[in-house]
Write a protein that holds these residues in place. Structure first.
Motif, short mmCIF file in Angstrom:
data_model
loop_
_atom_site.label_atom_id
_atom_site.label_comp_id
_atom_site.label_asym_id
_atom_site.label_seq_id
_atom_site.Cartn_x
_atom_site.Cartn_y
_atom_site.Cartn_z
N PHE A 224 44.18 -25.41 -14.44
CA PHE A 224 45.23 -25.25 -15.45
C PHE A 224 46.56 -25.75 -14.92
O PHE A 224 46.96 -25.48 -13.79
N TYR A 225 47.23 -26.48 -15.79
CA TYR A 225 48.61 -26.89 -15.55
C TYR A 225 49.33 -26.68 -16.88
O TYR A 225 49.67 -27.61 -17.59
N GLY A 226 49.52 -25.40 -17.23
CA GLY A 226 49.90 -25.03 -18.58
C GLY A 226 48.62 -24.88 -19.38
O GLY A 226 48.01 -23.82 -19.44
N ALA A 227 48.17 -25.98 -19.99
CA ALA A 227 46.88 -25.99 -20.69
C ALA A 227 45.77 -26.37 -19.70
O ALA A 227 46.04 -26.63 -18.51
N PHE A 228 44.54 -26.40 -20.19
CA PHE A 228 43.43 -26.90 -19.38
C PHE A 228 43.75 -28.33 -18.98
O PHE A 228 44.15 -29.15 -19.81
N TYR A 229 43.54 -28.66 -17.71
CA TYR A 229 44.12 -29.89 -17.17
C TYR A 229 43.18 -31.10 -17.18
O TYR A 229 43.52 -32.17 -17.68
N ASP A 230 41.97 -30.96 -16.63
CA ASP A 230 41.15 -32.13 -16.33
C ASP A 230 40.28 -32.56 -17.52
O ASP A 230 39.06 -32.65 -17.42
N GLU A 231 40.92 -32.86 -18.64
CA GLU A 231 40.19 -33.34 -19.81
C GLU A 231 39.62 -34.74 -19.59
O GLU A 231 38.65 -35.12 -20.23
N PHE A 232 40.22 -35.50 -18.68
CA PHE A 232 39.78 -36.86 -18.42
C PHE A 232 38.34 -36.89 -17.91
O PHE A 232 37.54 -37.76 -18.29
N ALA A 233 37.97 -35.94 -17.04
CA ALA A 233 36.63 -35.93 -16.45
C ALA A 233 35.65 -35.05 -17.21
O ALA A 233 34.45 -35.09 -16.93
N THR A 234 36.13 -34.26 -18.15
CA THR A 234 35.28 -33.27 -18.82
C THR A 234 34.76 -33.79 -20.15
O THR A 234 35.53 -34.31 -20.97
N ARG A 235 33.47 -33.63 -20.34
CA ARG A 235 32.85 -33.89 -21.64
C ARG A 235 31.97 -32.70 -22.00
O ARG A 235 31.28 -32.14 -21.15
N GLU A 236 32.03 -32.31 -23.27
CA GLU A 236 31.20 -31.20 -23.71
C GLU A 236 29.72 -31.60 -23.65
O GLU A 236 29.38 -32.77 -23.46
N ILE A 237 28.85 -30.63 -23.86
CA ILE A 237 27.42 -30.89 -23.80
C ILE A 237 27.00 -31.92 -24.85
O ILE A 237 25.98 -32.61 -24.70
N THR A 238 27.78 -32.05 -25.89
CA THR A 238 27.51 -33.06 -26.93
C THR A 238 27.85 -34.47 -26.47
O THR A 238 27.55 -35.44 -27.17
N GLY A 239 28.53 -34.59 -25.34
CA GLY A 239 28.97 -35.89 -24.86
C GLY A 239 30.34 -36.30 -25.36
O GLY A 239 30.84 -37.36 -25.02
N LEU A 240 30.97 -35.45 -26.15
CA LEU A 240 32.30 -35.74 -26.71
C LEU A 240 33.39 -35.08 -25.88
O LEU A 240 33.14 -34.12 -25.14
N PRO A 241 34.63 -35.58 -25.99
CA PRO A 241 35.74 -34.95 -25.26
C PRO A 241 35.88 -33.48 -25.63
O PRO A 241 35.49 -33.07 -26.74
N ILE A 242 36.44 -32.70 -24.73
CA ILE A 242 36.60 -31.27 -24.97
C ILE A 242 37.48 -31.06 -26.21
O ILE A 242 38.43 -31.80 -26.47
N GLY A 243 37.14 -30.03 -26.99
CA GLY A 243 37.76 -29.85 -28.30
C GLY A 243 39.24 -29.52 -28.27
O GLY A 243 39.99 -29.92 -29.16
N SER A 244 39.70 -28.79 -27.24
CA SER A 244 41.09 -28.36 -27.20
C SER A 244 41.48 -28.05 -25.76
O SER A 244 40.64 -27.63 -24.95
N GLY A 245 42.75 -28.23 -25.45
CA GLY A 245 43.26 -27.84 -24.14
C GLY A 245 43.51 -26.35 -24.04
O GLY A 245 43.84 -25.85 -22.96
N TYR A 246 43.34 -25.64 -25.15
CA TYR A 246 43.59 -24.20 -25.18
C TYR A 246 42.33 -23.44 -25.61
O TYR A 246 41.46 -23.98 -26.30
N TYR A 247 42.27 -22.21 -25.16
CA TYR A 247 41.15 -21.32 -25.47
C TYR A 247 40.89 -21.30 -26.98
O TYR A 247 41.84 -21.27 -27.74
N PRO A 248 39.62 -21.35 -27.40
CA PRO A 248 38.38 -21.35 -26.62
C PRO A 248 37.84 -22.73 -26.26
O PRO A 248 36.64 -22.87 -26.03
#
Length: 389
Positions: A224-248
């Protein structure tokens, strides 16, 4: 003489001998006059306090984890390969090194190998790493710590980072005939907690290594750097980018449910500052960190080397990849209070009001166009998921 006096409107009747200014604590806690005079404001304040308490309780219920003694025993004798790439990390290195010493104390110096590559630092990172190397040698901890004076310079960042990560993996491959490691523990320039594992106090390292009862090919924390940080390397199980930098965070429903229940969340890829990896793909199949189109000095898109390595894992059927939501790391010492005390409240507010959604038709069309452009340039289809403009 009466022991009571008539007080101004809105004040509470008190004995005459009671001095309302006699204690600093009372003055500090005393509500401002507008709040004392307005029952509506007071009720609103009490509701806010109660609501915050409920949020904190819910956060504790969702994310608290207990350390299982049986799992703790499984860690005994585990062979750990610690890998790190560092650059200009003078500010965090003293804490980082202290936690590394705790890790060595728990696993034992004979069960841990430390591999660090640094280059181009202009602060005291090199000196601190030289001191660390001296200490590790005295403790009989085998290590490879390289401090390279070459300035940090590159045309493209990802090919450079891939080479740097491969440098810290090389000693493990050379040692394989003599040393069979159970896990590769990559630690970025983050602040993490080993904690007093033996005292059963919650620990980032323990929680990460025991993700899914140890049955994983890759397990990441959350940075975390404020919001969830490493969206560049993260992909959901669907193969798509993570839905949001904030919970959930996750657009995928099952992923959100796992998160809310404090369970490991299956993902396509992750890194997030700290990751435990199965060493077998590196040793048995020669997997390396890499970039897309590495020979090109410029490309119209990029893909994280920390995502592409998961694509290569998956091609070899090493597909048990999880984010452990109970592991939260950060990049500055000043962020400790934010991650541990402020973020839980933000998370629970977001749980009520933030609803990550799948990509829209327009966003999916843009993604399809990106994939077509990548295919025209010769990018492998298995790498498409990691691409980002």
């Amino acid at each position: 003489m009466s022991t009571y006096e008539l007080l101004p409107l809105g004040e509470t009747v008190r004995p005459q001998h009671f001095n309302r200014t006699s204690t600093a604590w009372y003055s500090f806690c005393r509500l401002p006059a507008p709040w004392r005079r307005s029952p509506t404001l007071r009720r609103g304040l009490y509701l806010c306090i109660a609501f915050t308490a409920v949020l904190l309780l819910m956060e504790y219920t969702f994310t608290s984890v207990s350390i299982d003694r049986q799992q703790l025993r499984k860690l005994n004798g585990m062979q750990i390969y610690v890998a790190a790439n560092l650059y200009n990390n003078e500010k965090i290195l003293p804490m980082w090194i202290d936690e590394l010493y705790k890790l060595l104390k728990f696993f034992g110096p004979k069960n841990v190998y430390v591999s660090i590559f640094e280059n181009g630092s202009t602060d005291k990172t090199k000196q601190l790493l030289h001191s660390l190397k001296d200490s590790l040698n005295k403790m009989d901890v085998r290590n490879t710590i390289i401090t390279d004076p070459t300035p940090k310079n590159y045309e493209r960042r990802i090919p450079y980072l891939a080479q740097a990560r491969n440098k810290v993996v090389e000693p493990m491959i050379k040692l394989y005939e003599d040393w069979k490691f159970d896990k590769v523990l990559f630690l970025n320039d983050i602040l993490f907690s080993v904690g007093e594992i033996i005292m059963l106090i919650q620990s980032d390292i323990f929680n990460l290594l025991t993700t899914n009862d140890g049955n994983y090919d890759a397990a990441c924390g959350m940075d975390f750097y404020g919001a969830f940080y490493d969206e560049f390397a993260t992909r959901e199980i669907t193969g798509l980018p993570i839905g949001s930098g904030y919970y959930p965070f996750f657009a995928d429903y099952k992923s959100r449910q796992s998160l809310i229940n404090g369970l490991p969340v299956p993902v396509y890829s992750c890194w997030n500052g700290m990751i435990a990896l199965n060493p077998e793909p590196f040793i048995k199949y020669g997997v390396k960190f890499r970039a897309v189109l590495p020979q090109r000095s410029q490309v119209p898109f990029e893909a994280s080397e920390c995502c592409l390595v998961h694509s290569d894992f998956r091609q070899l059927n090493y597909s048990k990849i999880y984010i452990n939501p109970n592991v939260k790391v950060f990049y500055e010492e000043s962020r400790y209070n934010y991650v541990h005390y402020v973020l839980p409240i933000i998370n629970m507010v977001m749980w009520l009001f933030n609803h990550p959604k799948p990509l829209s038709d327009v966003e999916l069309a843009n993604l399809a166009q990106l994939y077509r452009s990548a295919a025209d340039l010769g990018v492998k289809e298995s790498d498409f998921i990691c691409l980002q403009r």
